[in-house]
Design an enzyme around this catalytic site. Structure first.
Site, PDB file in Angstrom:
ATOM      1  N   LYS A   1      34.066  17.757 -21.902  1.00 14.20           N
ATOM      2  CA  LYS A   1      32.943  16.893 -21.536  1.00 14.20           C
ATOM      3  C   LYS A   1      32.428  16.090 -22.729  1.00 14.20           C
ATOM      4  O   LYS A   1      32.122  14.899 -22.610  1.00 14.20           O
ATOM      5  CB  LYS A   1      31.817  17.735 -20.942  1.00 14.20           C
ATOM      6  CG  LYS A   1      32.111  18.282 -19.553  1.00 14.20           C
ATOM      7  CD  LYS A   1      30.876  18.975 -18.994  1.00 14.20           C
ATOM      8  CE  LYS A   1      31.071  19.416 -17.548  1.00 14.20           C
ATOM      9  NZ  LYS A   1      32.092  20.450 -17.405  1.00 14.20           N
TER      10      LYS A   1
ATOM     11  N   ARG B   1      41.831  15.486 -11.043  1.00 12.67           N
ATOM     12  CA  ARG B   1      42.558  16.146  -9.961  1.00 12.67           C
ATOM     13  C   ARG B   1      42.008  15.663  -8.636  1.00 12.67           C
ATOM     14  O   ARG B   1      41.040  14.898  -8.590  1.00 12.67           O
ATOM     15  CB  ARG B   1      42.384  17.670 -10.050  1.00 12.67           C
ATOM     16  CG  ARG B   1      40.909  18.098 -10.091  1.00 12.67           C
ATOM     17  CD  ARG B   1      40.741  19.588 -10.082  1.00 12.67           C
ATOM     18  NE  ARG B   1      39.404  20.017 -10.416  1.00 12.67           N
ATOM     19  CZ  ARG B   1      38.366  20.043  -9.582  1.00 12.67           C
ATOM     20  NH1 ARG B   1      38.522  19.615  -8.348  1.00 12.67           N
ATOM     21  NH2 ARG B   1      37.184  20.468  -9.967  1.00 12.67           N
TER      22      ARG B   1
END
Length: 681
Positions: free
Chosen positions: A116, A300
């Site tokens: 992140k 994903r």
């Protein structure tokens, strides 16, 4: 196109990929653990390979076994699904080194967006708005505390390598920061093998809106509009919908173009989701004032992808396979359009009224609404379980995804509530009724959305009783009578169990337990065709009384006892499933449980647990916060357990002194195991 692919995952996503691949003429190979030997996803594929023990670290996270399974079966590509290895750059690179196509983005894109903090620095260079925060590499706890103080509370601590709500803590004040940081790091290392965190400002009245992006190997990237995922518990999504309510065309385009820019910055290929936190400074009714900030990118396919499929009419798994095979994107940006509104509800094995504690058990009943499997329709269910399957503690608690589509949001809401009402699950606790409470709440109906909706509307969502004792007792009594009548020998007047007496009316007592409280009902049988009368009492006080009439609409083990009931001015269609002494009652208004008690069967049993504290679910003891001899206060944290990838705190039920700890950190314990003994104050 590929001839054969291996699906390196389990659950409904494995079933979903298998269904699309079969339609495209592609064979599939399943992998499975000990716990999944008889799982639905194994049967859904053309071949299956056993890869290890039940725990993910012994099977689904062992990529060398997965690669060997692909080589042994002749698969040309691997679909990672979501979770497990789907965002693991080393696995993606290992697939490439083995000459296998990884059906997902390149390892470099996973690496760029996987952390992140790194991804936020990358987005800052690209000019994407960021929430104020700290994403530095220095992880000294004192520095992190100072940064949180500088940013200003409330703040969010987030695992840098995390996702799915794991490794995330909200901190309201500075004195709570250190304990929250320890817990967050512990959960992060267990879930992701990396305890690095970032700290960012907690946006007030935030909405979680994400953009579905897709890229191909020719360098084209499009966005397939947005999904609103604001309704969350424990930072995990509960309901997702598309398009986002109140979204203006201008904001949609701005967010979509920002998401495409983010994907292009890392050379993205395949399906991905760019997640934004959206601030509502003007309130719920001022969408034109909304501001968005980059949060993270999931490299994903997402759990909630079916709502995007529903509004676009596209099969995103098919897109994945075509793009991975080197084909261009099936459509350009100007060819994509929004049609209607779709909502997805995640049906999970958990108890919302007990802090969403995960549940395990066997699906004694699993009745679903009519649906079209894995297709865009008005009602759709994606699942990987069947009646009789067990929900184990090894994997995520999600049982199924229920997706509805309508011309408008209002129509979709009605369809979702009806479909949830037709979803009957018996054998373990689920969140189905909680979902109905959320869907029916004024805040959700009116789209007053933010990530705090569930705690804000807690009074309407938790500890609700939609059926009530009178109707539950009537349904239980009617079920007993219907079964007795069905068992009576035909043609034998003396074998009929209809309460007939020659001279006197027959009165029969039923003892119940309803929400932990005793209740009883008196049934007076009607003579010579007259209706029965039922009187329900609780705590010595009358609750309801009147004629009880019912019509049996059907009865079997799979579909329960179906009744048309009339009692005390209430009419209802009820389906009742009996297991031992418990009766699960489902009505269009909601579901409840009532126990038909046999006082003699439980004579002499203990009435309480005394000073014992037991594990509320099977799992692992993470830590104890106390030692033998410590004095504790009611509500004080005593221990932390981990189950179904989440941590759960065990608190003291009353003031007392710790007499003995019966386990050590790291021990696996069964549900109901005594963790420690507490001497009352």
């Amino acid at each position: 196109m590929f001839q054969k692919i291996l699906i390196a995952n389990r659950g409904e996503i494995a079933c979903r990929v298998a269904a699309t691949a079969r339609r495209m003429g592609v064979q599939t190979v399943a992998v499975y653990s000990d716990a999944d030997a008889q799982a639905k996803h194994v049967a859904a594929c053309d071949e299956a390979v056993h890869i290890g023990g039940s725990a993910p670290k012994d099977s689904y996270l062992r990529w060398e076994r997965i690669l060997q399974a692909a080589r042994d079966t002749g698969a040309q590509a691997i679909h990672p699904g979501y979770g497990f290895l789907s965002e693991n750059e080393d696995f993606a690179r290992a697939c490439e080194d083995a000459g296998l196509v990884f059906i997902g983005p390149p390892a470099s894109a996973i690496a760029a967006m996987g952390l992140k903090a790194e991804s936020k620095r990358l987005m800052e260079k690209a000019g994407v708005p960021l929430v104020p925060g700290y994403q530095g590499e220095d992880q000294d706890p004192h520095l992190l505390q100072r940064e949180a103080d500088r940013i200003g509370y409330p703040v969010l601590i987030k695992a840098s390598a995390g996702g799915g709500g794991k490794g995330m803590r909200l901190v309201e004040k500075g004195e709570d920061f250190a304990a929250a940081l320890d817990s967050c790091k512990r959960e992060a290392i267990n879930s992701f093998g990396n305890d690095a965190v970032l700290v960012e400002k907690y946006v007030q009245r935030p909405r979680h809106i994400e953009i579905q992006v897709f890229g191909d190997t020719q360098g084209h990237v499009v966005y397939l509009f947005e999904r609103d995922c604001s309704v969350q518990r424990r930072h995990q999504k509960v309901l997702e919908e598309s398009p986002a309510p109140g979204m203006t065309p201008q904001l949609r385009q701005q967010m979509g173009e920002a998401a495409v820019a983010a994907a292009q910055a890392v050379g993205y290929v395949g399906a991905g989701t760019v997640e934004f936190i959206v601030e509502q400074p003007g309130g719920y009714d001022a969408p034109e004032a909304m501001r968005f900030y980059f949060m993270e990118m999931n490299t994903r396919l997402q759990v909630e992808h079916p709502v995007t499929e529903a509004i676009t009419g596209e099969d995103l798994v098919e897109w994945q396979l075509r793009v991975a095979a080197g084909q261009p994107l099936p459509k350009r940006q100007d060819e994509l359009q929004i049609h209607g509104h779709a909502i997805e509800a995640r049906i999970c094995a958990e108890n919302p009224d007990n802090q969403f504690l995960p549940a395990t058990g066997t699906l004694q009943v699993y009745a679903k609404p009519a649906h079209a499997a894995f297709s865009v329709d008005t009602v759709r269910i994606d699942d990987s379980v069947r009646r009789g399957d067990a929900i184990s503690p090894f994997y995520d608690s999600m049982i199924a995804k229920l997706i509805v589509h309508g011309d408008t949001r209002a129509q979709a809401l009605v369809r979702l509530d009806e479909a949830l009402a037709q979803t009957h699950i018996v054998g373990l606790a689920t969140n189905v009724q909680f979902l109905r409470h959320v869907v029916r709440s004024p805040a959700f109906r009116e789209a007053k959305l933010d990530t705090a909706l569930i705690p804000r509307e807690a009074a309407l969502l938790f500890d609700q009783e939609p059926v009530g004792l009178p109707l539950a007792a009537a349904a239980a009594v009617a079920t007993v009578l219907a079964r007795e009548q069905a068992q009576a020998p035909a043609g034998d007047p003396f074998g009929q169990r209809d309460g007939w007496r020659a001279l006197l009316a027959h009165r029969r007592r039923f003892d119940f337990e309803f929400h932990g409280q005793p209740a009883l009902a008196w049934l007076t049988y009607g003579q010579r065709g007259a209706p029965h009368r039922l009187a329900v009492e609780q705590g010595g006080n009358p609750v309801a009384e009147g004629e009880l009439t019912f019509t049996l609409a059907g009865a079997d083990a799979a579909q329960g006892t179906r009744l048309d009931l009339h009692f005390a001015g209430q009419r209802a269609r009820a389906t009742v499933y009996a297991h031992a002494e418990a009766l699960e009652v489902f009505t269009p208004q909601g579901a409840t449980r009532i126990v038909l008690a046999d006082p003699l069967a439980h004579a002499g049993e203990a009435t309480g647990e005394g000073g014992r504290l037991t594990a509320p679910m099977p799992g692992k003891v993470v830590s104890f916060a106390v030692q033998a001899g410590d004095a504790v206060k009611q509500g004080q944290s005593l221990a932390v357990m981990e189950a179904m990838k989440m941590e759960h705190t065990i608190a003291a039920p009353a003031d007392g002194t710790v007499a003995e700890l019966l386990y050590a950190p790291g021990d696996q314990v069964a549900e109901g195991a005594e963790l420690l003994r507490l001497e009352p104050a």
